[in-house]
Design a protein around this motif. Structure first.
Motif, mmCIF file in Angstrom:
data_model
loop_
_atom_site.group_PDB
_atom_site.id
_atom_site.type_symbol
_atom_site.label_atom_id
_atom_site.label_comp_id
_atom_site.label_asym_id
_atom_site.label_seq_id
_atom_site.Cartn_x
_atom_site.Cartn_y
_atom_site.Cartn_z
ATOM 1 N N LYS A 101 -86.667 -58.437 -4.529
ATOM 2 C CA LYS A 101 -86.888 -60.244 -4.360
ATOM 3 C C LYS A 101 -85.821 -60.777 -5.939
ATOM 4 O O LYS A 101 -86.037 -61.371 -5.569
ATOM 5 C CB LYS A 101 -88.244 -60.319 -4.539
ATOM 6 C CG LYS A 101 -88.102 -61.776 -4.584
ATOM 7 C CD LYS A 101 -90.371 -62.129 -4.837
ATOM 8 C CE LYS A 101 -89.871 -63.827 -4.039
ATOM 9 N NZ LYS A 101 -91.847 -63.991 -4.508
ATOM 10 N N GLU A 102 -86.037 -60.024 -7.024
ATOM 11 C CA GLU A 102 -85.285 -60.289 -8.170
ATOM 12 C C GLU A 102 -84.040 -60.121 -7.315
ATOM 13 O O GLU A 102 -82.727 -60.990 -8.140
ATOM 14 C CB GLU A 102 -85.572 -59.403 -8.766
ATOM 15 C CG GLU A 102 -87.242 -59.530 -9.401
ATOM 16 C CD GLU A 102 -87.498 -58.225 -10.443
ATOM 17 O OE1 GLU A 102 -86.762 -57.506 -10.782
ATOM 18 O OE2 GLU A 102 -88.488 -58.385 -11.067
ATOM 19 N N GLN A 105 -82.420 -63.885 -5.967
ATOM 20 C CA GLN A 105 -82.216 -64.251 -7.009
ATOM 21 C C GLN A 105 -81.174 -64.413 -8.029
ATOM 22 O O GLN A 105 -81.052 -65.272 -7.776
ATOM 23 C CB GLN A 105 -83.703 -64.256 -7.647
ATOM 24 C CG GLN A 105 -84.685 -65.214 -6.988
ATOM 25 C CD GLN A 105 -86.205 -64.458 -8.241
ATOM 26 O OE1 GLN A 105 -85.965 -64.301 -9.271
ATOM 27 N NE2 GLN A 105 -87.888 -65.058 -6.855
#
Length: 213
Positions: A101-102, A105
């Motif tokens: 998820k990081e 981003q």
């Protein structure tokens, strides 16, 4: 290889002077896409599936302890140990999803950001492998403790066939060790298939960024 199209774009002669931003922009576009050419998409899909399997195995182990093992204390203890192992594995898989998820981003410093996250993801993979081995060893130890009375009686020197019993015990020990080692090896290959090859693709793209113009 899924990155070939992007590499051809990067390596094609530019129509006008360019800089590293164009290459980074192409990589950002790939990482933002929701198609199979995006390694992050495949990583997330595989990690989500694995977490679902862990949750299902945890539920089945609990069901086994409550239904089939409700009158067997040893079976309940064994099921609880399996559930604890699954909790640890589930936490590791969940952490991998957080790292992904990081990565989705992104960050202003794309190269160093992705490189650090890939390194963290690989550490979690290695931790998963080690946890699997330790868990198998612990399960073997638990079985030996639960069946200690039988094992000690089987290995009692008073038996006429004591030498045969010792040889059998050693053979079983070697067999269990081989199974644990095979499980570790197969687990590493499975991790490479699910995650490692896609991380390799990301690292190849990062090397393109790192290469001099």
């Amino acid at each position: 290889m899924e990155l070939d199209d992007f590499r051809r774009k990067w390596q094609a002669p530019p129509a006008h002077p360019t800089d590293s931003f164009t290459t980074e922009q192409t990589l950002r576009a790939m990482l933002a896409s929701s198609t199979s050419t995006n390694p992050l998409f495949r990583l997330r899909r595989n990690a989500t599936k694995e977490l679902s399997w862990v949750i299902m195995a945890f539920i089945l182990s609990g069901f086994n302890a409550l239904i089939f093992g409700r009158h067997e204390v040893n079976l309940q203890r064994f099921a609880v140990c399996v559930m604890l192992m699954l909790v640890v594995v589930g936490v590791i898989v969940y952490r991998r999803l957080q790292v992904l998820k990081e990565m989705e981003q992104q960050n202003d410093s794309l190269y160093s950001f992705l490189k650090s996250r890939i390194s963290r993801f690989r550490r979690l993979m290695r931790m998963h492998d080690y946890v699997g081995v330790v868990s198998l060893v612990m399960l073997v130890v638990i079985v030996l403790v639960v069946r200690a009375e039988y094992v000690l009686d089987y290995l009692n020197p008073a038996h006429a066939a004591w030498n045969w019993h010792v040889a059998t015990a050693l053979g079983v020990g070697v067999g269990v060790g081989a199974v644990i080692y095979a499980s570790y090896t197969i687990g590493k290959k499975e991790h490479q298939r699910r995650y490692g090859r896609h991380l390799d693709q990301l690292e190849a793209a990062l090397r393109e960024l790192e290469a001099p113009e």
